[in-house]
Design a protein around this motif. Structure first.
Motif, PDB file in Angstrom:
ATOM      1  N   ILE B  58       0.859  -1.193   0.000  1.00 11.98           N
ATOM      2  CA  ILE B  58       0.000   0.000   0.000  1.00 11.98           C
ATOM      3  C   ILE B  58       0.892   1.240   0.000  1.00 11.98           C
ATOM      4  CG2 ILE B  58      -1.860   1.223   1.199  1.00 11.98           C
ATOM      5  CD1 ILE B  58      -2.542  -1.327   2.685  1.00 11.98           C
ATOM      6  N   LEU B  59       0.573   2.134  -0.878  1.00 13.25           N
ATOM      7  CA  LEU B  59       1.274   3.423  -0.879  1.00 13.25           C
ATOM      8  C   LEU B  59       0.334   4.455  -0.288  1.00 13.25           C
ATOM      9  CD1 LEU B  59       2.732   3.263  -4.517  1.00 13.25           C
ATOM     10  CD2 LEU B  59       3.962   2.861  -2.379  1.00 13.25           C
ATOM     11  N   ILE B  60       0.687   4.984   0.856  1.00 10.18           N
ATOM     12  CA  ILE B  60      -0.159   5.991   1.498  1.00 10.18           C
ATOM     13  C   ILE B  60       0.671   7.221   1.820  1.00 10.18           C
ATOM     14  CG2 ILE B  60      -1.939   4.494   2.527  1.00 10.18           C
ATOM     15  CD1 ILE B  60      -0.332   4.332   5.033  1.00 10.18           C
ATOM     16  N   GLY B  61      -0.033   8.284   2.170  1.00  9.07           N
ATOM     17  CA  GLY B  61       0.660   9.530   2.482  1.00  9.07           C
ATOM     18  C   GLY B  61       1.404   9.412   3.801  1.00  9.07           C
ATOM     19  N   ARG B  70      -7.434   8.827   6.328  1.00  9.93           N
ATOM     20  CA  ARG B  70      -6.883  10.180   6.483  1.00  9.93           C
ATOM     21  C   ARG B  70      -5.846  10.526   5.400  1.00  9.93           C
ATOM     22  NH1 ARG B  70      -6.239   9.249  12.139  1.00  9.93           N
ATOM     23  NH2 ARG B  70      -3.983   9.333  11.869  1.00  9.93           N
ATOM     24  N   SER B  71      -5.459   9.512   4.664  1.00  2.87           N
ATOM     25  CA  SER B  71      -4.371   9.696   3.702  1.00  2.87           C
ATOM     26  C   SER B  71      -4.851  10.432   2.436  1.00  2.87           C
ATOM     27  CB  SER B  71      -3.810   8.323   3.331  1.00  2.87           C
ATOM     28  OG  SER B  71      -2.978   8.421   2.211  1.00  2.87           O
ATOM     29  N   GLU B  72      -4.003  11.278   1.939  1.00  4.76           N
ATOM     30  CA  GLU B  72      -4.297  11.943   0.655  1.00  4.76           C
ATOM     31  C   GLU B  72      -3.024  11.930  -0.177  1.00  4.76           C
ATOM     32  OE1 GLU B  72      -6.948  15.304   0.242  1.00  4.76           O
ATOM     33  OE2 GLU B  72      -7.048  15.435   2.438  1.00  4.76           O
ATOM     34  N   ILE B 101      -9.906   5.267  -3.112  1.00  4.93           N
ATOM     35  CA  ILE B 101     -10.326   6.229  -2.094  1.00  4.93           C
ATOM     36  C   ILE B 101     -11.057   5.424  -1.019  1.00  4.93           C
ATOM     37  CG2 ILE B 101     -11.845   8.168  -1.558  1.00  4.93           C
ATOM     38  CD1 ILE B 101     -11.440   9.155  -4.405  1.00  4.93           C
ATOM     39  N   HIS B 102     -10.679   5.619   0.222  1.00  8.32           N
ATOM     40  CA  HIS B 102     -11.371   4.977   1.357  1.00  8.32           C
ATOM     41  C   HIS B 102     -12.022   6.074   2.173  1.00  8.32           C
ATOM     42  CE1 HIS B 102      -9.114   0.920   1.359  1.00  8.32           C
ATOM     43  NE2 HIS B 102      -8.732   1.567   0.261  1.00  8.32           N
ATOM     44  N   THR B 103     -13.314   6.015   2.265  1.00  2.00           N
ATOM     45  CA  THR B 103     -13.985   7.062   3.039  1.00  2.00           C
ATOM     46  C   THR B 103     -15.260   6.523   3.693  1.00  2.00           C
ATOM     47  OG1 THR B 103     -14.855   9.311   2.949  1.00  2.00           O
ATOM     48  CG2 THR B 103     -15.313   7.937   1.049  1.00  2.00           C
ATOM     49  N   ASP B 209     -10.069  15.577  -4.830  1.00  2.00           N
ATOM     50  CA  ASP B 209      -9.248  15.413  -6.031  1.00  2.00           C
ATOM     51  C   ASP B 209      -7.958  14.668  -5.715  1.00  2.00           C
ATOM     52  OD1 ASP B 209      -8.020  17.281  -4.542  1.00  2.00           O
ATOM     53  OD2 ASP B 209      -8.138  18.920  -6.013  1.00  2.00           O
ATOM     54  N   THR B 210      -7.993  13.956  -4.637  1.00  2.00           N
ATOM     55  CA  THR B 210      -6.826  13.132  -4.258  1.00  2.00           C
ATOM     56  C   THR B 210      -7.280  11.702  -3.998  1.00  2.00           C
ATOM     57  OG1 THR B 210      -7.174  13.718  -1.953  1.00  2.00           O
ATOM     58  CG2 THR B 210      -5.541  15.034  -3.181  1.00  2.00           C
ATOM     59  N   LEU B 211      -6.306  10.827  -4.009  1.00  5.74           N
ATOM     60  CA  LEU B 211      -6.581   9.418  -3.666  1.00  5.74           C
ATOM     61  C   LEU B 211      -6.246   9.187  -2.190  1.00  5.74           C
ATOM     62  CD1 LEU B 211      -4.763   7.752  -6.712  1.00  5.74           C
ATOM     63  CD2 LEU B 211      -7.250   7.989  -6.425  1.00  5.74           C
ATOM     64  N   SER B 212      -6.766   8.109  -1.667  1.00  8.87           N
ATOM     65  CA  SER B 212      -6.375   7.719  -0.299  1.00  8.87           C
ATOM     66  C   SER B 212      -5.093   6.894  -0.360  1.00  8.87           C
ATOM     67  CB  SER B 212      -7.463   6.867   0.355  1.00  8.87           C
ATOM     68  OG  SER B 212      -8.663   7.572   0.455  1.00  8.87           O
TER      69      SER B 212
END
Lengths: 244, 386
Positions: B58-61, B70-72, B101-103, B209-212
């Protein structure tokens, strides 16, 4: 040798700070085949003596030998095993197990012995027949009258063929007619089958079936009457007076 | 020395139906609680255990390691990652790289009920990455057509009984109605509690406009190539973490909750024991004279205690078995909406065994002390009782 030998038998209880001695230095011999009545006022020690003879209580001092066995030396487990084989106990309030039938109540002491189911059945049937209650064998205690319950209790007491039958006021909770019938039955057990019976009673009338009477007072032997006064007492002896 | 007949213990149960009911109910409640707690822990662990693959990264912020929500990260990340990570799996020229996107959003069910649901925005490549995600009914959602797919646990929280009933059903997200086009199963993992929406649709709905995150499937469990990528592209501010490690860290995060659930179950069970002690003592105390009689007949204290314990265990077993049956029938698989997502209560044979054992243990412990207490009385005293 006597069947029962009590020497300096003493039982002391502690109740708070108080020390109670219902039985004190009792010396007593009871011959095999005797039908003995223990009498005395409340607190005289008769039930205590009966409990000691039954092995459900232990003397504080002295010795108690039953059929050559020093039961005052037995451990709790050994005493339970001894009771199972040597003692038949008849209670004033019958003390039948309410969830078991008459047959099962009588069978209960036999389950402590390693005998086959067939032999158990034979013995239970014989005991119930002897006390005249065979036709009620599948009844629960609550379906029986007091007299019938006591007959079942007597069958339970004799089914293991014990050395000693002990009875604590066996007619104390019965009407006159039932009491006579129970005393007749016990006398028959003593006379015909040679059972040794020790019975605690408050009622002088019931001693007419006994061949010896011991009076206790304050934990000591007050007096003894030799041979049974009326070993073959019949129903007519009691008809004029209440047993209780 | 032989003991009392089993019949004696069985028939004693019928002496006081109200006491039997009380004992069985107490035991049943304890068993149900233990099974419920066990099913909760089991379900949560299974969901987390089966959710992460060692071959997925997984690549997260950076800074969002604890929560993907919370990741963008930039929208360009999947393209760059697919080109840069050396050992990404490729299927017919398509890289197994899934921008997501996870929300958590409030959704409205067909019946008007509102609930929070974990919504994952995905592209078709998600099914190349999450290989255990399969449709058990319907088909994948089409973008721009207001369609979603729902996990088989999620549909239960939406009020559907089964997958076939759910397909064609509708949910509303932010006043937009979506049709459920398919139902997903994923070996009991967290995906089963999610709603999957086409990524482009979720970008609109969530106004972002961002991914999680981006999830990539690798040829091996070695993530060093991915780590080299994140180290070389500091401008993207990415962190690479093995998917299985991410869910393991979630499991560790929820460990205190599991401990709290176990502690609560133990405390309630102890309460049950105390309550059971009172009931059992009352039952035995009313039979002190009978116990004295049995001793007079020659039954040892041990034999009587055993019989009383058997009686108590039988009463507890009745309640326990009924409770276990009800738990299997009513609780097994029930969707639990938790902060990590939805997972199903998992009542397996181990949980059942622990539950039933606690009920039987309650029977033994609940009988032991009252039995010993009743037997402590000297036989002559016991014979005078009542």
């Amino acid at each position: 040798m006597s069947l029962i030998e009590c020497r300096q038998l003493t039982r002391t209880y502690r109740r708070g700070d108080q020390e109670i001695t219902p039985l004190r230095d009792l010396d007593l011999d009871i011959e095999a085949g005797t039908f003995l009545a223990l009498m005395g006022p409340s607190g005289s020690g008769k039930t205590t003596l009966l409990n000691l003879l039954a092995g459900i209580d232990r003397p504080t001092s002295g010795s108690l030998v039953v059929d050559g066995r020093e039961i005052h030396h037995l451990s709790r487990g050994a005493l339970a095993a001894w009771r199972a084989s040597a003692v038949g106990y008849i209670f004033q309030l019958y003390n039948l197990v309410p969830v078991l039938t008459a047959y099962e109540n009588v069978e209960l002491p036999l389950l402590l012995h390693r005998i086959s189911r067939k032999e158990r059945h034979r013995r239970v049937a014989a005991a119930l027949d002897l006390v005249g209650i065979a036709d009620r064998s599948d009844h629960l205690p609550r379906q029986l009258s007091g007299g019938q319950e006591q007959r079942v209790a007597i069958a339970r007491a004799i089914v293991t063929d014990p050395t000693l039958i002990l009875a604590d006021e066996p007619t104390g909770d019965l009407d006159r007619e039932s009491a006579v019938s129970i005393m007749d039955l016990m006398a028959r057990l003593n006379r015909d089958l040679g059972r040794t019976i020790v019975m605690v009673t408050h009622d002088p009338k019931t001693t007419e079936w006994c061949d010896s009477v011991l009076h206790l007072e304050k934990g000591r032997l007050a007096e003894a009457e030799g041979e049974a006064t009326t070993p073959m007492a019949s129903e007519s002896n009691l008809e004029s007076e209440d047993v209780r | 020395m032989p003991g009392l007949p089993l019949d004696y213990a069985i028939r004693n149960l019928g002496r006081s139906p109200s006491r039997l009911l009380l004992t069985a109910t107490g035991s049943g409640l304890v068993v149900a609680l233990v099974i419920g707690a066990g099913g909760f822990i089991n379900g949560m662990q299974q969901a987390l255990r089966t959710s992460g693959s060692e071959r997925n990264v997984i690549l997260i912020g950076i800074g969002s390691e604890e929560s993907i929500e919370r990741s963008e990260i930039p929208m360009s990340t999947p393209t760059i990652a697919a080109a840069s990570i050396p050992d990404v799996v490729s299927h017919a020229g398509t890289s197994a790289v899934s921008p997501e996107i996870h929300t958590a959003l409030e959704i409205e069910t067909e019946t008007g009920g509102k609930t929070n649901a974990m919504i994952r925005g995905v592209r078709p490549s998600a099914f190349l990455v999450h290989e255990n995600a399969n449709f058990i009914a319907g088909r994948p959602p089409r973008r721009g057509m207001n369609e979603v797919a729902a996990g088989q646990l999620a549909i239960r929280t939406l009020g559907y009984v089964g997958p076939s009933e759910a397909v064609g059903g509708e949910i509303s997200v932010d006043d937009t109605t979506f049709v459920i086009s398919g139902v997903i199963a994923a070996d009991g993992g967290v995906i089963e509690g999610e709603i999957w929406m086409p990524l482009s649709d979720l970008l609109v709905v969530s106004q972002r406009d961002t991914l999680s995150c981006v999830v990539a499937r690798l040829e091996s469990t070695d993530v060093s190539g991915t780590e080299a990528f994140t180290s070389s592209r500091l401008d993207l501010e990415l962190l690479a973490t093995r998917e299985s490690d991410y869910y393991a860290s979630l499991a560790a995060f929820f460990r205190p909750i599991r401990i709290m659930v176990i502690a609560t179950a133990i405390m309630v069970a102890l309460g049950g024991v105390v309550g059971g002690l009172n009931t059992t003592y009352a039952a035995f105390a009313s039979r002190v004279r009978e116990i004295g009689t049995l001793q007079t007949l020659g039954y040892s204290r041990g034999a009587i205690v055993r019989s009383l314990i058997v009686e108590s265990v039988l009463a507890a077993a009745i309640g326990g078995l009924v409770a276990a049956g009800l738990c299997i029938w009513l609780l097994n698989g029930v969707a639990i909406d938790f902060s990590m997502g939805v997972f199903g209560l998992n009542i397996d044979s181990g949980v059942l065994a622990i539950g039933l054992a606690s009920g039987l243990g309650l029977g033994v412990v609940g009988a032991m002390m009252p039995a010993v207490r009743c037997l402590r009385l000297a036989v002559p005293e016991a014979l005078k009782a009542n």
